[in-house]
Scaffold this active site. Structure first.
Site, PDB file in Angstrom:
ATOM      1  N   LYS A  15      42.873  36.776  67.573  1.00 24.07           N
ATOM      2  CA  LYS A  15      42.941  36.231  69.198  1.00 24.07           C
ATOM      3  C   LYS A  15      44.533  35.211  69.078  1.00 24.07           C
ATOM      4  O   LYS A  15      45.293  35.276  69.699  1.00 24.07           O
ATOM      5  CB  LYS A  15      42.058  35.244  69.578  1.00 24.07           C
ATOM      6  N   ARG A  90      33.749  29.230  75.866  1.00 21.48           N
ATOM      7  CA  ARG A  90      33.526  29.658  74.888  1.00 21.48           C
ATOM      8  C   ARG A  90      32.206  30.202  74.933  1.00 21.48           C
ATOM      9  O   ARG A  90      31.563  30.586  74.312  1.00 21.48           O
ATOM     10  CB  ARG A  90      33.868  29.143  73.627  1.00 21.48           C
ATOM     11  N   ARG A 127      41.000  35.506  54.900  1.00 20.25           N
ATOM     12  CA  ARG A 127      41.929  34.344  56.121  1.00 20.25           C
ATOM     13  C   ARG A 127      41.936  33.206  55.194  1.00 20.25           C
ATOM     14  O   ARG A 127      41.637  32.731  54.153  1.00 20.25           O
ATOM     15  CB  ARG A 127      42.044  34.172  57.439  1.00 20.25           C
ATOM     16  N   ARG A 171      39.458  27.944  55.218  1.00 18.20           N
ATOM     17  CA  ARG A 171      39.124  27.520  55.789  1.00 18.20           C
ATOM     18  C   ARG A 171      37.325  27.346  55.839  1.00 18.20           C
ATOM     19  O   ARG A 171      36.708  28.360  55.464  1.00 18.20           O
ATOM     20  CB  ARG A 171      39.111  28.328  57.727  1.00 18.20           C
ATOM     21  N   ARG A 182      28.553  32.026  62.497  1.00 19.26           N
ATOM     22  CA  ARG A 182      29.909  31.540  63.358  1.00 19.26           C
ATOM     23  C   ARG A 182      29.574  33.111  64.812  1.00 19.26           C
ATOM     24  O   ARG A 182      29.831  33.163  65.667  1.00 19.26           O
ATOM     25  CB  ARG A 182      30.553  31.924  63.347  1.00 19.26           C
TER      26      ARG A 182
END
Ligand code: AMP
Length: 220
Positions: A15, A90, A127, A171, A182
Site C-alpha cells: 500500500k 482500518r 522488509r 520493524r 497482524r
C-alpha cells in the site's frame, strides 16, 4: 471539498509503496496511518508512547487516537486537491467515526489491494526500514510466474538512500509471530469494513498485485 482516496489491503501488500508513488502524480498528500504512528513513536510523544505497545504486539491502536492524528494530518494538507489515506480507516468503527468527522461524506474511491498470501509473508519478513526517516526497502526478490517483484534494495547495502542512516532494521512488528497476528486481524476486520462502505454506495475497486516497483528506476 477535498477528495479522499483510500488504499486498503493486508499488511505487506505494498500500500505504502504504491501510494508514495501515485500521490505526487495527482498532487495528493500521501498519509500513511502506520507512518504517522511510527513518527509519533520516534519522537517519543505522549501519543507515541501510548501507541507503541499496541503496535509492537500487532494490535490496532485505539480508534480515538488514530482518528485525532489523521484529522490533524488532513487539516495540514487542506491546500491539496486530495489526500491518499493509506491503511486508514482500518476497521468499521474507524470508518463510522471518520465519516462523522467528514460531514458523513464517504471516500471518493477505495482501492483494495490484494496479494497472494505466500508472497505476502515472504515480503513482510524481508522488509527493512530506516529507523531515522522511515524509508522502506525489501530484500526479497520474487520472480516466478505470474510474479515479478524485484527486491527494493538500497544503493549501498544497509544504508538508507534517502537520509544516509545505517543500519536498516526489521520493524519489531514484522517478526513472524507478530506478522501472523497482524494478518489474522486484517482478515477479521476487512469484510465488515468493506461491507460498511459498499452498503453506503462507495466505489470499491480491487487491484491484484503481481508486479513490484523498482527503486532504482526512481532514483536513476
Ligand atoms: P502499518 O504500517 O500500516 O502496517 O501499521 C503498523 C501498525 O500501526 C499496525 O499494526 C497498528 O498497530 C498501527 N496502525 C496503523 N494503522 C492503524 C489504524 N488505522 N488503526 C489502528 N492502528 C493502526
Amino acid at each position: 471539498m477535498q477528495k479522499q482516496i483510500l488504499f486498503l489491503g493486508a499488511p505487506g501488500v505494498g500500500k505504502g509503496t504504491f501510494a508514495k508513488r501515485i500521490a505526487p502524480l495527482i498532487d495528493y498528500q500521501h498519509l500513511s496511518a502506520g507512518d504517522v504512528l511510527r513518527n509519533e513513536v520516534r519522537n517519543r510523544t505522549k501519543n507515541g508512547l501510548l501507541a507503541s505497545a499496541y503496535m509492537n504486539s500487532g494490535s490496532l491502536v485505539p480508534s480515538s487516537l488514530i482518528i485525532d492524528l489523521m484529522r490533524t494530518q488532513v487539516l495540514q494538507a487542506s491546500q491539496r486537491p486530495g489526500v491518499l489515506l493509506d491503511g486508514f480507516p482500518r476497521q468499521r468503527e474507524q470508518a463510522e467515526l471518520w465519516a462523522a468527522c467528514n460531514e458523513n461524506k464517504l471516500p471518493d474511491l477505495i482501492v483494495n489491494i490484494l496479494l497472494n498470501e505466500e508472497v505476502l509473508l515472504t515480503k513482510l519478513t524481508s522488509r527493512r526500514m530506516c529507523e531515522k526517516c522511515g524509508e522502506n526497502f525489501n530484500l526479497a526478490d520474487i520472480r516466478f510466474p505470474p510474479f515479478d517483484m524485484p527486491a527494493l534494495l538500497p544503493r549501498v547495502p544497509d544504508v538508507c538512500d534517502v537520509c544516509g542512516a545505517s543500519p536498516l532494521v526489521q520493524r519489531p512488528d514484522d517478526r513472524p509471530d507478530v506478522v501472523r497476528r497482524r494478518l489474522a486481524l486484517h482478515a477479521e476486520l476487512e469484510a465488515p469494513l468493506l461491507h460498511f462502505y459498499k452498503s453506503r454506495g462507495a466505489t470499491v475497486v480491487y487491484f491484484v498485485v503481481n508486479r513490484g516497483v523498482q527503486l532504482t528506476a526512481e532514483h536513476g
